[in-house]
Design a protein around this motif. Structure first.
Motif, PDB file in Angstrom:
ATOM      1  N   SER A  18       0.846  -1.193   0.000  1.00  0.00           N
ATOM      2  CA  SER A  18       0.000   0.000   0.000  1.00  0.00           C
ATOM      3  C   SER A  18       0.877   1.237   0.000  1.00  0.00           C
ATOM      4  CB  SER A  18      -0.901  -0.012   1.243  1.00  0.00           C
ATOM      5  OG  SER A  18      -1.652   1.173   1.332  1.00  0.00           O
ATOM      6  N   VAL A  20       1.245   5.434   0.087  1.00  0.00           N
ATOM      7  CA  VAL A  20       0.538   6.660   0.486  1.00  0.00           C
ATOM      8  C   VAL A  20       0.893   7.834  -0.418  1.00  0.00           C
ATOM      9  CG1 VAL A  20       0.227   5.973   2.889  1.00  0.00           C
ATOM     10  CG2 VAL A  20       2.303   7.216   2.217  1.00  0.00           C
ATOM     11  N   ASN A  22       1.342   8.323  -4.784  1.00  0.00           N
ATOM     12  CA  ASN A  22       1.195   7.629  -6.059  1.00  0.00           C
ATOM     13  C   ASN A  22       2.443   7.820  -6.914  1.00  0.00           C
ATOM     14  OD1 ASN A  22      -1.410   6.695  -5.381  1.00  0.00           O
ATOM     15  ND2 ASN A  22      -2.275   8.687  -5.941  1.00  0.00           N
ATOM     16  N   LYS A  39      -1.789  -1.184  -3.777  1.00  0.00           N
ATOM     17  CA  LYS A  39      -2.949  -0.350  -3.477  1.00  0.00           C
ATOM     18  C   LYS A  39      -2.516   1.116  -3.487  1.00  0.00           C
ATOM     19  CE  LYS A  39      -4.994   0.235   0.635  1.00  0.00           C
ATOM     20  NZ  LYS A  39      -5.865   0.011   1.821  1.00  0.00           N
ATOM     21  N   HIS A  41      -3.885   5.415  -3.552  1.00  0.00           N
ATOM     22  CA  HIS A  41      -4.864   6.201  -2.800  1.00  0.00           C
ATOM     23  C   HIS A  41      -5.203   7.518  -3.496  1.00  0.00           C
ATOM     24  CE1 HIS A  41      -3.297   3.605   0.445  1.00  0.00           C
ATOM     25  NE2 HIS A  41      -4.456   3.818   1.041  1.00  0.00           N
ATOM     26  N   LEU A  44      -6.107  11.379   0.225  1.00  0.00           N
ATOM     27  CA  LEU A  44      -5.413  10.928   1.435  1.00  0.00           C
ATOM     28  C   LEU A  44      -4.540  12.023   2.026  1.00  0.00           C
ATOM     29  CD1 LEU A  44      -4.757   8.455   3.280  1.00  0.00           C
ATOM     30  CD2 LEU A  44      -2.772   8.058   1.808  1.00  0.00           C
ATOM     31  N   HIS A  46      -2.170  11.481   5.071  1.00  0.00           N
ATOM     32  CA  HIS A  46      -1.673  10.562   6.097  1.00  0.00           C
ATOM     33  C   HIS A  46      -0.743  11.326   7.027  1.00  0.00           C
ATOM     34  CE1 HIS A  46       0.280   6.853   7.700  1.00  0.00           C
ATOM     35  NE2 HIS A  46      -0.924   6.371   7.490  1.00  0.00           N
ATOM     36  N   THR A  53      -2.188  12.568  -1.029  1.00  0.00           N
ATOM     37  CA  THR A  53      -2.614  12.485  -2.422  1.00  0.00           C
ATOM     38  C   THR A  53      -3.820  13.397  -2.630  1.00  0.00           C
ATOM     39  OG1 THR A  53      -4.157  10.637  -2.059  1.00  0.00           O
ATOM     40  CG2 THR A  53      -1.871  10.073  -2.585  1.00  0.00           C
ATOM     41  N   LEU A  76      -7.433   0.732  -5.723  1.00  0.00           N
ATOM     42  CA  LEU A  76      -7.512   2.126  -5.293  1.00  0.00           C
ATOM     43  C   LEU A  76      -8.343   2.221  -4.022  1.00  0.00           C
ATOM     44  CD1 LEU A  76      -6.659   5.022  -6.254  1.00  0.00           C
ATOM     45  CD2 LEU A  76      -9.007   5.264  -7.065  1.00  0.00           C
ATOM     46  N   SER A  77      -7.884   3.079  -3.115  1.00  0.00           N
ATOM     47  CA  SER A  77      -8.593   3.304  -1.861  1.00  0.00           C
ATOM     48  C   SER A  77      -8.726   4.795  -1.609  1.00  0.00           C
ATOM     49  CB  SER A  77      -7.836   2.642  -0.701  1.00  0.00           C
ATOM     50  OG  SER A  77      -8.552   2.766   0.503  1.00  0.00           O
ATOM     51  N   SER A  78      -9.671   5.130  -0.746  1.00  0.00           N
ATOM     52  CA  SER A  78      -9.885   6.513  -0.342  1.00  0.00           C
ATOM     53  C   SER A  78     -10.429   6.520   1.077  1.00  0.00           C
ATOM     54  CB  SER A  78     -10.886   7.206  -1.279  1.00  0.00           C
ATOM     55  OG  SER A  78     -11.268   8.472  -0.745  1.00  0.00           O
TER      56      SER A  78
END
Length: 232
Positions: A18, A20, A22, A39, A41, A44, A46, A53, A76-78
């Motif tokens: 993952s 944090v 891209n 993965k 994001h 984000l 963090h 991102t 992809l996550s959010s």
């Protein structure tokens, strides 16, 4: 069903990285070091690591560059809800899966074909709630995201192992693979005990890998080697 899901359902350990940020360089480093999937994001911030991102529109060029260059599955996550039409756009870009906390994934998005849905459970989830999520036919993976934010980078404890075991047992009974993210500072010595409680798929993130591509590559390589040589 995507090829990463096939891997996560197999007897072999699965390793996802993952990011944090891209970063194409980081993505390629993780792939070269043996990651089975990535993965990325959007939206984000963090704060613990400084990783950040932008929105889907702001990150689109960077996301496409990674998707064009890597050969392993990418999700992809959010931290915020994406609407159904946004998830459809994510699918059209070529992502293999989306990954959301259960509280952030709209029910209307579950039936979007051609993209896997990973759902992260949360600290308040009872075994019955975990079972209810695992029973949903369009949920592909249960992410064991139950750790409180105040415990970020804390060592994994025996209590954590007990909670993890409950999740893996409930999900397995419903035929769903589980995956453990590294909100805690997971060490190589934690791998064997995790395998004992039913975890064979791990997603290493910035708490373990750091931000730099060289560190991401090196840590991914060591986890790959340790997981592959540890008895499942």
């Amino acid at each position: 069903m995507g090829k990463l899901i096939v891997k996560l359902q197999s007897k072999e350990p699965g390793l996802v990285v993952s990011l944090v940020q891209n970063s194409l360089e980081a993505a390629l480093a993780a792939q070269e070091a043996g990651a089975d999937g990535l993965k990325l994001h959007v939206n984000l911030n963090h704060t613990q690591s400084g990783g950040k991102t932008g929105t889907l529109a702001e990150e689109k060029e960077r996301l496409q560059a990674i998707l064009e260059r890597v050969s392993i599955p990418v999700g992809l996550s959010s931290p915020h809800t994406l609407l159904r039409q946004q998830i459809e756009e994510v699918k059209s870009l070529g992502f293999d899966f989306v990954d959301f906390y259960a509280s952030d994934l709209p029910v209307s998005s579950l039936n979007i074909p051609g993209i896997d849905k990973w759902v992260a459970i949360q600290p308040q989830f009872t075994p019955g709630m975990i079972q209810a999520v695992a029973k949903l036919s369009n949920v592909s993976v249960i992410e064991i995201g139950f750790l409180l934010s105040g415990n970020y980078r804390a060592p994994l404890t025996v209590e954590d192992l007990a909670r993890i075991h409950v999740v893996t047992q409930v999900a397995r009974a419903e035929g769903k693979p589980t995956l453990l993210p590294t909100d805690r500072f997971l060490s190589l010595e934690d791998v064997a005990p995790l395998f004992e409680v039913g975890v064979k798929n791990i997603m290493i993130g910035v708490a373990v890998t750091g931000l730099e591509p060289s560190s991401i590559g090196q840590v991914t390589k060591t986890f790959r080697q340790t997981m592959d040589t540890t008895m499942v």
